[in-house]
Design an enzyme around this catalytic site. Structure first.
Site, PDB file in Angstrom:
ATOM      1  N   CYS A 182       4.737  -2.168 -23.346  1.00  0.00           N
ATOM      2  CA  CYS A 182       5.585  -2.584 -24.467  1.00  0.00           C
ATOM      3  C   CYS A 182       6.542  -3.644 -23.938  1.00  0.00           C
ATOM      4  O   CYS A 182       6.222  -4.324 -22.966  1.00  0.00           O
ATOM      5  CB  CYS A 182       6.310  -1.391 -25.092  1.00  0.00           C
ATOM      6  SG  CYS A 182       7.455  -0.539 -23.982  1.00  0.00           S
ATOM      7  N   PHE A 183       7.696  -3.805 -24.545  1.00  0.00           N
ATOM      8  CA  PHE A 183       8.557  -4.904 -24.130  1.00  0.00           C
ATOM      9  C   PHE A 183       9.145  -4.688 -22.737  1.00  0.00           C
ATOM     10  O   PHE A 183       9.090  -5.571 -21.880  1.00  0.00           O
ATOM     11  CB  PHE A 183       9.690  -5.125 -25.142  1.00  0.00           C
ATOM     12  CG  PHE A 183      10.541  -6.324 -24.808  1.00  0.00           C
ATOM     13  CD1 PHE A 183      10.018  -7.605 -24.914  1.00  0.00           C
ATOM     14  CD2 PHE A 183      11.846  -6.171 -24.369  1.00  0.00           C
ATOM     15  CE1 PHE A 183      10.787  -8.720 -24.578  1.00  0.00           C
ATOM     16  CE2 PHE A 183      12.623  -7.276 -24.046  1.00  0.00           C
ATOM     17  CZ  PHE A 183      12.093  -8.546 -24.143  1.00  0.00           C
TER      18      PHE A 183
END
Length: 361
Positions: free
Chosen positions: A95-96
């Site tokens: 994810c980020f």
């Protein structure tokens, strides 16, 4: 069970498939080669959770996220994730920042009996790694610029070189006002990431790396300043071709070979291509001047009509010769004056091609 990883170098060198858990809007701004967007949250859900986080903190945001993850939503996500895992058993998810979203997805898969590793640090850490590598490789790789006036066949020479990076191929654009292709250009971050990965791969072995001379823009893709400076100081190979030969090559690439790209157009390939050429010419109208532009546009329309009626592209050649002499050559000469690197070799297209072969040997 495979472990989570922070070995970004091997991820990119091995073209490792990666499942991107970020929302579609984040993925569209920039992603990595060989990644697929299979988000935990859609754009609307991400916005709701983000708003909740700002108002009431992380725990409240987590609780909202689980409420949004209804049984139907969870089942839908797991179907796409299982498919990715089956297709790419050697892949990873991220994810980020390598935090809540990727670990939530990892746990959801684990609950289904699937252990799938994540990338620690996520997108943010991998992006920082590629930017650092771009700086390093632009400083350390022995780049050699293949230079020459428009239509000299520089891209063909890049493809013929054993070790080269095709910036125009990555940008999906040929680099001039007429350089648009039928493929959409990548996002700026995607362009930078791909350039960095390609340079990183080339850095794994010794030898010169050939790159085509480019201005700061390839279509709407902007060359990172560090790469612009590397091209400016790199030694050059000059391709010297007469105007007529360059015009013939341009007509082959932008007209004859380009017709098949317009095969599905309702108006027919030739009329559709002709319209596209006129739009491209209009982009340099101000630089040509009103009167000269109208003259060249009339000449272009006549060439378009000849192509549509008889299939001949010969009428484009004098038009292209004029554009080269009156516009493109002067623009390129100005660019060449900004270059600092010395000249390693100069010659015709055929002579440069032979020279490249000797370098590979």
């Amino acid at each position: 069970m495979r472990q989570n990883t922070a070995d970004y170098r091997q991820l990119f060198l091995n073209d490792t498939p990666m499942m991107d858990m970020r929302a579609p809007v984040e993925y569209a701004r920039g992603a990595f080669p060989h990644s697929e967007n299979l988000p935990l949250l859609d754009d609307q859900q991400r916005q709701q959770v983000g708003t909740e986080y700002k108002r009431n903190g992380q725990q409240a945001a987590i609780e909202l996220g689980w409420r949004l993850a209804t049984p139907e939503v969870r089942a839908q996500r797991l179907v796409t994730w299982r498919d990715f895992v089956q297709r790419h058993p050697d892949g990873y998810l991220y994810c980020f920042r390598g935090g809540l979203r990727s670990r939530t997805a990892q746990q959801m898969l684990r609950d289904e009996g699937i252990d799938y590793p994540l990338v620690e640090g996520g997108y943010k850490a991998m992006r920082a790694f590629l930017l650092e590598q771009l700086d390093r490789q632009c400083a350390e790789l022995p780049l050699v610029v293949i230079a020459g006036h428009t239509g000299s066949g520089k891209t063909e020479l890049i493809h013929a070189a054993t070790r080269a990076i095709d910036l125009e191929g990555i940008a999906h654009h040929r680099g001039s006002s007429f350089g648009r292709t039928r493929r959409p250009q990548p996002a700026q971050i995607d362009f930078e990431n791909r350039v960095s990965v390609d340079l990183l791969k080339l850095a794994q072995s010794a030898g010169q790396v050939f790159v085509e001379d480019e201005s700061r823009l390839i279509g709407r893709c902007f060359l990172p300043p560090v790469l612009q400076q590397a091209l400016k100081r790199a030694p050059r190979v000059l391709v010297e071709e007469p105007v007529e030969a360059r015009a013939q090559r341009i007509v082959r690439d932008y007209v004859t070979d380009a017709l098949e790209d317009f095969a599905g157009e309702e108006s027919g390939p030739a009329p559709a291509l002709g319209d596209a050429l006129r739009r491209n010419l209009s982009r340099i109208q101000k630089r040509l001047g009103g009167l000269r532009y109208r003259q060249l546009d009339e000449q272009l329309q006549a060439a378009n009509a000849e192509l549509a009626s008889g299939g001949s592209a010969e009428a484009y050649i004098p038009l292209v010769c004029t554009l080269l002499r009156e516009y493109y050559d002067g623009t390129y000469d100005y660019l060449m004056q900004q270059r600092e690197g010395g000249v390693l070799f100069r010659g015709s297209h055929a002579e440069v091609l032979q020279w490249l072969g000797e370098q590979a040997g």
